[in-house]
Motif scaffolding. Structure first.
Motif, PDB file in Angstrom:
ATOM      1  N   GLY A 117       0.797  -1.225   0.000  1.00 60.43           N
ATOM      2  CA  GLY A 117       0.000   0.000   0.000  1.00 60.43           C
ATOM      3  C   GLY A 117       0.823   1.266   0.000  1.00 60.43           C
ATOM      4  N   GLY A 118       2.134   1.165  -0.320  1.00 63.63           N
ATOM      5  CA  GLY A 118       2.975   2.346  -0.245  1.00 63.63           C
ATOM      6  C   GLY A 118       3.073   3.132  -1.530  1.00 63.63           C
ATOM      7  N   GLY A 119       2.320   2.752  -2.566  1.00 67.39           N
ATOM      8  CA  GLY A 119       2.448   3.396  -3.857  1.00 67.39           C
ATOM      9  C   GLY A 119       1.647   4.672  -3.984  1.00 67.39           C
ATOM     10  N   TYR A 120       1.920   5.390  -5.069  1.00 72.44           N
ATOM     11  CA  TYR A 120       1.177   6.616  -5.367  1.00 72.44           C
ATOM     12  C   TYR A 120      -0.222   6.267  -5.886  1.00 72.44           C
ATOM     13  CZ  TYR A 120       5.882   8.633  -5.272  1.00 72.44           C
ATOM     14  OH  TYR A 120       7.148   9.012  -4.897  1.00 72.44           O
ATOM     15  N   PRO A 121      -1.225   7.097  -5.598  1.00 71.90           N
ATOM     16  CA  PRO A 121      -2.554   6.859  -6.165  1.00 71.90           C
ATOM     17  C   PRO A 121      -2.495   6.876  -7.692  1.00 71.90           C
ATOM     18  CG  PRO A 121      -2.662   8.489  -4.402  1.00 71.90           C
ATOM     19  CD  PRO A 121      -1.211   8.265  -4.684  1.00 71.90           C
ATOM     20  N   TYR A 122      -3.277   6.001  -8.304  1.00 66.70           N
ATOM     21  CA  TYR A 122      -3.360   5.967  -9.766  1.00 66.70           C
ATOM     22  C   TYR A 122      -4.338   7.059 -10.192  1.00 66.70           C
ATOM     23  CZ  TYR A 122      -3.584   4.010 -14.485  1.00 66.70           C
ATOM     24  OH  TYR A 122      -3.500   3.818 -15.856  1.00 66.70           O
ATOM     25  N   SER A 123      -3.850   8.301 -10.189  1.00 64.34           N
ATOM     26  CA  SER A 123      -4.697   9.465 -10.446  1.00 64.34           C
ATOM     27  C   SER A 123      -3.796  10.656 -10.754  1.00 64.34           C
ATOM     28  CB  SER A 123      -5.560   9.792  -9.216  1.00 64.34           C
ATOM     29  OG  SER A 123      -4.738  10.187  -8.130  1.00 64.34           O
ATOM     30  N   LYS A 124      -4.411  11.780 -11.119  1.00 67.53           N
ATOM     31  CA  LYS A 124      -3.643  12.996 -11.350  1.00 67.53           C
ATOM     32  C   LYS A 124      -2.863  13.390 -10.107  1.00 67.53           C
ATOM     33  CE  LYS A 124      -4.082  17.884 -12.643  1.00 67.53           C
ATOM     34  NZ  LYS A 124      -3.218  18.316 -11.509  1.00 67.53           N
ATOM     35  N   ASP A 125      -3.495  13.316  -8.940  1.00 68.67           N
ATOM     36  CA  ASP A 125      -2.794  13.667  -7.705  1.00 68.67           C
ATOM     37  C   ASP A 125      -1.592  12.757  -7.482  1.00 68.67           C
ATOM     38  OD1 ASP A 125      -4.548  15.701  -7.203  1.00 68.67           O
ATOM     39  OD2 ASP A 125      -5.782  14.566  -5.790  1.00 68.67           O
ATOM     40  N   GLY A 126      -1.744  11.465  -7.793  1.00 68.79           N
ATOM     41  CA  GLY A 126      -0.634  10.535  -7.629  1.00 68.79           C
ATOM     42  C   GLY A 126       0.525  10.852  -8.552  1.00 68.79           C
ATOM     43  N   VAL A 127       0.208  11.214  -9.803  1.00 73.04           N
ATOM     44  CA  VAL A 127       1.265  11.594 -10.749  1.00 73.04           C
ATOM     45  C   VAL A 127       1.972  12.854 -10.276  1.00 73.04           C
ATOM     46  CG1 VAL A 127       1.758  12.352 -13.113  1.00 73.04           C
ATOM     47  CG2 VAL A 127       0.181  10.457 -12.714  1.00 73.04           C
ATOM     48  N   ASP A 128       1.209  13.803  -9.748  1.00 73.75           N
ATOM     49  CA  ASP A 128       1.826  15.027  -9.220  1.00 73.75           C
ATOM     50  C   ASP A 128       2.772  14.702  -8.066  1.00 73.75           C
ATOM     51  OD1 ASP A 128       0.729  16.850 -10.976  1.00 73.75           O
ATOM     52  OD2 ASP A 128      -1.038  17.245  -9.722  1.00 73.75           O
ATOM     53  N   GLN A 129       2.367  13.797  -7.196  1.00 75.74           N
ATOM     54  CA  GLN A 129       3.243  13.394  -6.096  1.00 75.74           C
ATOM     55  C   GLN A 129       4.528  12.758  -6.618  1.00 75.74           C
ATOM     56  OE1 GLN A 129       1.111  10.916  -3.247  1.00 75.74           O
ATOM     57  NE2 GLN A 129      -0.743  12.148  -3.520  1.00 75.74           N
ATOM     58  N   LEU A 130       4.391  11.897  -7.619  1.00 78.23           N
ATOM     59  CA  LEU A 130       5.555  11.241  -8.216  1.00 78.23           C
ATOM     60  C   LEU A 130       6.481  12.268  -8.863  1.00 78.23           C
ATOM     61  CD1 LEU A 130       7.120   8.720  -9.256  1.00 78.23           C
ATOM     62  CD2 LEU A 130       5.535   8.687 -11.200  1.00 78.23           C
ATOM     63  N   ALA A 131       5.903  13.182  -9.646  1.00 78.89           N
ATOM     64  CA  ALA A 131       6.713  14.177 -10.350  1.00 78.89           C
ATOM     65  C   ALA A 131       7.398  15.132  -9.366  1.00 78.89           C
ATOM     66  CB  ALA A 131       5.842  14.955 -11.332  1.00 78.89           C
ATOM     67  N   ASP A 132       6.690  15.527  -8.322  1.00 83.42           N
ATOM     68  CA  ASP A 132       7.299  16.414  -7.326  1.00 83.42           C
ATOM     69  C   ASP A 132       8.477  15.728  -6.637  1.00 83.42           C
ATOM     70  OD1 ASP A 132       5.460  18.354  -7.941  1.00 83.42           O
ATOM     71  OD2 ASP A 132       4.156  17.959  -6.213  1.00 83.42           O
ATOM     72  N   ALA A 133       8.303  14.437  -6.335  1.00 83.34           N
ATOM     73  CA  ALA A 133       9.396  13.695  -5.722  1.00 83.34           C
ATOM     74  C   ALA A 133      10.574  13.550  -6.682  1.00 83.34           C
ATOM     75  CB  ALA A 133       8.904  12.319  -5.267  1.00 83.34           C
ATOM     76  N   LEU A 134      10.269  13.373  -7.970  1.00 83.32           N
ATOM     77  CA  LEU A 134      11.313  13.228  -8.973  1.00 83.32           C
ATOM     78  C   LEU A 134      12.107  14.525  -9.122  1.00 83.32           C
ATOM     79  CD1 LEU A 134      12.611  11.345 -11.051  1.00 83.32           C
ATOM     80  CD2 LEU A 134      10.846  12.057 -12.702  1.00 83.32           C
ATOM     81  N   LEU A 135      11.433  15.660  -9.029  1.00 80.12           N
ATOM     82  CA  LEU A 135      12.124  16.951  -9.090  1.00 80.12           C
ATOM     83  C   LEU A 135      13.176  17.071  -7.993  1.00 80.12           C
ATOM     84  CD1 LEU A 135       9.221  19.464  -9.859  1.00 80.12           C
ATOM     85  CD2 LEU A 135      11.206  18.984 -11.316  1.00 80.12           C
ATOM     86  N   GLY A 136      12.903  16.467  -6.847  1.00 82.82           N
ATOM     87  CA  GLY A 136      13.848  16.545  -5.742  1.00 82.82           C
ATOM     88  C   GLY A 136      15.016  15.589  -5.858  1.00 82.82           C
ATOM     89  N   LYS A 137      14.973  14.709  -6.857  1.00 81.52           N
ATOM     90  CA  LYS A 137      16.023  13.703  -6.990  1.00 81.52           C
ATOM     91  C   LYS A 137      16.960  13.943  -8.173  1.00 81.52           C
ATOM     92  CE  LYS A 137      14.136   9.574  -4.765  1.00 81.52           C
ATOM     93  NZ  LYS A 137      15.376   9.290  -4.021  1.00 81.52           N
ATOM     94  N   VAL A 138      16.566  14.774  -9.139  1.00 80.94           N
ATOM     95  CA  VAL A 138      17.362  14.947 -10.354  1.00 80.94           C
ATOM     96  C   VAL A 138      17.952  16.350 -10.405  1.00 80.94           C
ATOM     97  CG1 VAL A 138      15.966  13.258 -11.610  1.00 80.94           C
ATOM     98  CG2 VAL A 138      15.364  15.686 -11.741  1.00 80.94           C
ATOM     99  N   ALA A 139      18.917  16.517 -11.273  1.00 79.73           N
ATOM    100  CA  ALA A 139      19.559  17.822 -11.451  1.00 79.73           C
ATOM    101  C   ALA A 139      18.562  18.837 -11.998  1.00 79.73           C
ATOM    102  CB  ALA A 139      20.743  17.687 -12.396  1.00 79.73           C
ATOM    103  N   ASP A 140      18.814  20.116 -11.708  1.00 75.12           N
ATOM    104  CA  ASP A 140      17.889  21.174 -12.108  1.00 75.12           C
ATOM    105  C   ASP A 140      17.656  21.205 -13.611  1.00 75.12           C
ATOM    106  OD1 ASP A 140      17.664  21.858  -9.480  1.00 75.12           O
ATOM    107  OD2 ASP A 140      18.993  23.606  -9.590  1.00 75.12           O
ATOM    108  N   ASP A 141      18.695  20.866 -14.391  1.00 73.39           N
ATOM    109  CA  ASP A 141      18.531  20.947 -15.844  1.00 73.39           C
ATOM    110  C   ASP A 141      17.611  19.853 -16.396  1.00 73.39           C
ATOM    111  OD1 ASP A 141      20.464  18.977 -15.269  1.00 73.39           O
ATOM    112  OD2 ASP A 141      21.268  19.131 -17.303  1.00 73.39           O
ATOM    113  N   LEU A 142      17.243  18.885 -15.551  1.00 76.56           N
ATOM    114  CA  LEU A 142      16.316  17.829 -15.982  1.00 76.56           C
ATOM    115  C   LEU A 142      14.867  18.138 -15.593  1.00 76.56           C
ATOM    116  CD1 LEU A 142      18.343  14.584 -15.201  1.00 76.56           C
ATOM    117  CD2 LEU A 142      17.920  15.646 -17.428  1.00 76.56           C
ATOM    118  N   ALA A 143      14.638  19.294 -14.994  1.00 72.88           N
ATOM    119  CA  ALA A 143      13.279  19.667 -14.595  1.00 72.88           C
ATOM    120  C   ALA A 143      12.304  19.672 -15.785  1.00 72.88           C
ATOM    121  CB  ALA A 143      13.280  21.024 -13.905  1.00 72.88           C
TER     122      ALA A 143
END
Length: 397
Positions: A355-381
């Motif tokens: 049960g630790g995954g992101y919701p399969y929804s727009k909100d879930g994708v936003d959570q995933l993308a926001d987390a991804l922004l915090g993990k990659v270099a700024d030029d990959l935004a």
């Protein structure tokens, strides 16, 4: 033969209005008093919200005194209703539904996906049954047959010949083809309030038949699901049989036939507004539960999906497994020249707890993308935003 309305029937005892109640307790008391009024009861629900109508129906079925037969009529605004074990992403075009203001309602019972709008008239018959030690035994009164006789008689009042078909349908012969005009469900329950039956369904008057294909036909997205697919049935609107038929004329014919068959001692007519229904605490709680995202989407069966897209920076493929409306695991592949981007995405799609995954929804994708922004270099935004837009479009299709 035209339908004879309830107001014209001499057996009607009284009419009770459905204005806004003074309090929750007085509203609940009035409704319960109506259910125990000592005469067969006709309830016209003035609410067009399916969640409220079904919640009120369930509350009355489970808790109200039921010493005489009850007929309820109502209409629901644009809604897709799916069965308890169905997958909305497989059955429905979720994004289009949201854009068009079509509600998604999940039943607590089984069955397939159906579309409702104000071209439907909904009916519910509630009846008490003699006491029984085993609710699975055949009841001494077959109320499904009795109620079908009322429905067939109502259509006869409108000059339409109909007959039961299969387990739960009614059909008419239109242009030489037998077509479904009504579907219903029936159940008996042994409750603390006694053994009782519920028979509810819809009559197709002028439903938007194009909407059936528009919202229910799966698109090209390939979902491999454990859910139950809906069977598309041959249906016809009664408006095609007789263009004069509408909700009012059918409702009046149904009420008149109910009076003729069940109301020799008089019938009480009452109206219940949406405000009055929602002022009953148990009904309001049921509406809140049935509109909750976790129930409507999170109760979906497990499924797998594959997305592929070509961006200027490379080709990307994302495979996702979803369970209970959440991404249970995922894997991304790409030929892009920045492998750390895909590594970061895959790390976020690896879940080590149930049960630790992101919701399969727009909100879930936003959570995933926001987390991804915090993990990659700024030029990959910009790449992250490409993935955000693309996956949002896919999960909401």
């Amino acid at each position: 033969a035209g339908g004879r309305g309830l107001a014209a029937a001499s057996t009607v005892a009284k009419e009770s209005g459905g204005g806004a109640p003074a309090s929750a307790s007085s509203s609940s008391s009035r409704v319960m008093d109506l259910m125990g009024c000592g005469k067969p009861l006709v309830l016209r629900l003035e609410c067009k919200d399916i969640f409220t109508n079904l919640a009120l129906e369930a509350h009355l079925f489970q808790h109200a005194p039921l010493d005489h037969p009850v007929l309820m009529t109502y209409q629901n605004d644009k809604t897709i209703v799916i069965g308890r074990h169905q997958n909305p992403w497989k059955e429905c075009r979720v994004k289009l539904m949201e854009e068009d203001g079509v509600a998604l309602c999940r039943r607590s019972s089984g069955g397939g996906a159906v579309y409702q709008d104000l071209g439907n008239t909904c009916f519910s018959f509630l009846n008490n049954l003699p006491p029984s030690k085993n609710v699975k035994e055949a009841p001494p009164i077959d109320f499904k047959t009795v109620n079908n006789e009322v429905l067939v008689g109502a259509l006869a009042r409108l000059g339409i010949e109909a007959e039961p078909s299969g387990r739960n349908d009614l059909q008419v012969n239109h242009d030489g083809v037998w077509s479904k005009v009504s579907g219903s469900a029936y159940k008996n329950r042994n409750l603390t309030s006694g053994l009782r039956s519920l028979h509810h369904g819809t009559m197709l008057l002028n439903v938007d038949t194009e909407a059936l294909g528009r919202y229910l036909t799966p698109d090209s997205l390939k979902l491999q699901s454990k859910g139950v697919s809906s069977v598309k049935s041959r249906v016809v609107n009664l408006k095609e049989v007789d263009e004069k038929i509408n909700h009012q004329s059918f409702m009046e014919a149904l009420e008149a036939e109910f009076i003729a068959q069940r109301g020799a001692s008089g019938v009480t007519l009452a109206k219940i507004s949406a405000e009055e229904a929602l002022s009953i605490p148990e009904v309001k709680a049921a509406v809140d539960a049935s509109t909750d995202w976790d129930w409507r989407f999170g109760s979906s069966p497990a499924f797998s999906v594959e997305f592929i897209e070509k961006f200027p920076w490379g080709l990307i493929e994302v495979n996702l497994d979803a369970k209970k409306g959440h991404i249970s695991q995922g894997k991304a592949y790409s030929d892009c020249l920045r492998p750390e981007f895909i590594d970061a995405l895959n790390e976020l799609l690896t879940f080590r707890e149930e049960g630790g995954g992101y919701p399969y929804s727009k909100d879930g994708v936003d959570q995933l993308a926001d987390a991804l922004l915090g993990k990659v270099a700024d030029d990959l935004a910009p790449w992250v935003e490409d993935v955000r837009r693309w996956m949002t479009e896919k999960v909401t299709e």
